[in-house]
Design a protein around this motif. Structure first.
Motif, PDB file in Angstrom:
ATOM      1  N   UNK A  98      50.514  34.963  46.749  1.00 15.78           N
ATOM      2  CA  UNK A  98      49.566  34.046  46.087  1.00 15.78           C
ATOM      3  C   UNK A  98      48.121  34.467  46.397  1.00 15.78           C
ATOM      4  N   UNK A  99      47.866  34.831  47.661  1.00 12.05           N
ATOM      5  CA  UNK A  99      46.512  35.251  48.056  1.00 12.05           C
ATOM      6  C   UNK A  99      46.095  36.514  47.293  1.00 12.05           C
ATOM      7  N   UNK A 100      47.025  37.482  47.220  1.00 10.45           N
ATOM      8  CA  UNK A 100      46.738  38.736  46.490  1.00 10.45           C
ATOM      9  C   UNK A 100      46.453  38.452  45.019  1.00 10.45           C
ATOM     10  N   UNK A 101      47.252  37.550  44.433  1.00 10.31           N
ATOM     11  CA  UNK A 101      47.090  37.224  43.012  1.00 10.31           C
ATOM     12  C   UNK A 101      45.735  36.590  42.752  1.00 10.31           C
ATOM     13  N   UNK A 102      45.290  35.727  43.653  1.00  8.56           N
ATOM     14  CA  UNK A 102      43.984  35.057  43.491  1.00  8.56           C
ATOM     15  C   UNK A 102      42.846  36.078  43.597  1.00  8.56           C
ATOM     16  N   UNK A 103      43.002  37.020  44.550  1.00  8.47           N
ATOM     17  CA  UNK A 103      41.979  38.064  44.696  1.00  8.47           C
ATOM     18  C   UNK A 103      41.923  38.927  43.437  1.00  8.47           C
ATOM     19  N   UNK A 104      43.127  39.241  42.888  1.00  5.09           N
ATOM     20  CA  UNK A 104      43.238  40.138  41.726  1.00  5.09           C
ATOM     21  C   UNK A 104      42.647  39.491  40.481  1.00  5.09           C
ATOM     22  N   UNK A 105      42.980  38.193  40.271  1.00  2.00           N
ATOM     23  CA  UNK A 105      42.463  37.491  39.079  1.00  2.00           C
ATOM     24  C   UNK A 105      42.242  36.031  39.462  1.00  2.00           C
ATOM     25  N   UNK A 106      41.018  35.722  39.823  1.00  2.73           N
ATOM     26  CA  UNK A 106      40.708  34.404  40.390  1.00  2.73           C
ATOM     27  C   UNK A 106      40.999  33.237  39.452  1.00  2.73           C
TER      28      UNK A 106
END
Length: 537
Positions: A98-106
């Protein structure tokens, strides 16, 4: 097992309504579940605790993937973790995904994290289904993954396949030994694989609109079999209806055609060299004891027999009419045969579908269907039936009696059969030409010879089968009573047919014939000499 047909019907109807020719991954999984086809267990977790609970219930290891409409390249976004081995690891994986996904596309919408059973080890195999023009629905089995494309080591059976058929498929591929476990590797669970083959074959038999189906790869282990990837191709066009008279009808009409008490020769001639003259001579000189009625527009008698303008003028009953007139006159004469209630017509004339005159052939079939007349041919040499001393052919008479029945689709092979029989004095019960097979084909002959006491072995040469499924069904029954030997002219692969699945691309026609013959108890001859040796044997 109990199949959930309603669930499948609902999924297929949705796809049809949307105008689609294939199923989405969730839809394909839905039909697998409805038919007991094992697929990886999975679910979507909304938080870390749920992920741990879900992973524990699925069983470790698991794969975890981000679920977001905006993130298509999951790996690139750091949204995939493989080989998760514990509940704690599942919680950690959830949080990092989830953290990676938020960084990738906020601004991405995150619907959760998919937790999926991780398949590893075992043997990769392919189980599929394809629709063949002659045989209809077939189920396929072979080695999976990339090997299937390279080795083309695949085997087919008519669907629905029995448990016995399915188990035989596991032994019919060249790599069968690998499935039994080699060099210390684990043997696969044969029952699990056979069950999956049965279920796939039943699915495509129950739903004709599934034109191709691929489970590739299926991971087969000692514990079971699970399909990692499912692909389903649809075709909602209705299949053309096949003309299939009942077994009783076939027997009744074929008995009158093959063992007639009265024969009409349409186009009989007193002129040497004409086909109508050769047929008359063969009937008379061959020793046929039944009534012979020459049909001619103006002659009053031919070869000592009273001639008639039309079959309708003949006072008695006629069992079969042999045609020796040009193609353009056949439809009219056939109509008269129908009105006279003659059950069979032997069509010697050429000039139909084999020369591109498909419409002419369709016309005579329509006339025959209207009146219930069975057609042999057109474009044939005729037939012999020795117990009746019957030579309904323009070839030379033949009278060596025996218990072998032979048929051929091609005139050339027919001549070779007659020549060989004559030179070896091989006894035959019948030799039959089938030609264009506008109507009567191999399964009609099998049905007749099955109950013919004068025939003990049936040998058939064919180039193709109009209705391969009908042939296979009849051959399966007949081969239990009498040997059925088939010489099938070699066929190229159907690779030219645009196939959307691995199974479809691998459905080389000759391999299908080979496998269906085996399934039907048919002995396949590899050459004409081979077939004739079997016939004599």
């Amino acid at each position: 097992m109990a199949y959930d047909k309603t669930a499948v019907r609902k999924i297929l109807d949705q796809a049809k309504a949307a105008g689609r020719s294939s199923l989405t991954a969730p839809e394909a999984k839905g039909i697998c579940e409805a038919y007991g086809i094992a697929i990886p267990k999975e679910g979507v977790a909304a938080n870390a605790a749920e992920a741990a609970k879900l992973a524990s219930s699925i069983g470790f290891p698991v794969v975890m993937k981000i679920v977001s409409p905006q993130i298509l390249h999951k790996t690139e976004a750091g949204g995939v973790v493989v080989g998760v081995k514990s509940a704690e690891a599942a919680q950690e994986a959830f949080n990092s995904i989830v953290a990676n996904a938020r960084r990738y596309k906020s601004d991405a919408t995150i619907d959760g994290v998919q937790v999926q059973q991780m398949l590893a080890g075992g043997q990769e195999v392919i189980i599929g289904a394809v629709t063949d023009p002659a045989f209809g629905k077939l189920v396929a089995f072979g080695l999976g993954g990339v090997l299937v494309e390279v080795l083309k080591d695949i085997t087919f059976r008519l669907a629905p396949a029995t448990r016995e058929d399915s188990l035989s498929m596991l032994d019919s591929i060249a790599a069968a030994e690998i499935l039994r476990g080699v060099r210390g590797s684990e043997a696969v669970n044969r029952e699990a694989l056979a069950t999956m083959i049965v279920n796939v074959s039943q699915l495509v038999a129950d739903f004709p609109e599934i034109s191709e189906l691929d489970l590739n790869p299926v991971f087969a282990t000692g514990k079971g079999a699970t399909a990692a990837d499912v692909r389903v191709v649809l075709d909602f066009k209705p299949q053309p209806a096949r003309y299939r008279p009942s077994q009783e009808e076939i027997v009744r009409q074929m008995n009158r055609i093959m063992k007639p008490d009265a024969v009409a020769v349409i186009g009989a001639s007193a002129e040497t060299g004409k086909i109508g003259n050769s047929i008359m001579k063969n009937l008379i000189n061959g020793g046929y004891q039944g009534a012979i009625y020459p049909i001619h527009p103006s002659a009053t008698e031919i070869m000592g027999k009273k001639a008639y303008k039309s079959v309708k003028d003949v006072p008695g009953v006629i069992d079969v009419a042999v045609f020796a007139i040009p193609a353009k006159f056949v439809a009219q004469a056939l109509t008269e045969c129908g009105e006279k209630k003659i059950p069979g017509a032997v069509l010697i004339p050429s000039g139909f579908a084999e020369t591109g005159n498909v419409a002419g052939q369709e016309e005579i079939v329509a006339v025959a269907r209207k009146y219930g007349v069975r057609l042999m041919g057109p474009n044939i040499y005729g037939f012999y039936y020795t117990p009746k001393h019957l030579c309904a052919t323009f070839c030379t008479a033949y009278d060596v009696k025996g218990t072998t029945a032979l048929s051929s689709q091609s005139g050339g092979i027919g001549m070779a059969i007659v020549g060989y029989s004559r030179s070896t004095k091989m006894g035959v019960s019948a030799i039959v030409g089938l030609g264009n097979k506008a109507d009567i084909d191999e399964d009609d002959l099998l049905t007749f010879f099955e109950q013919d006491d004068n025939t003990q072995i049936i040998c058939q040469h064919l180039e193709d089968l109009k209705d391969g499924r009908a042939f296979a069904e009849v051959a399966k029954r007949v081969s239990k009573k009498k040997p059925v030997v088939v010489l099938k002219a070699g066929r190229t692969s159907m690779g030219a047919r645009a196939a959307s699945s691995h199974t479809g691309a691998l459905a080389g026609n000759d391999k299908i014939y080979d496998d269906v013959f085996k399934q039907s108890g048919v002995i396949r001859a590899r050459s004409l000499r081979d077939m004739l040796d079997f016939a004599r044997g």
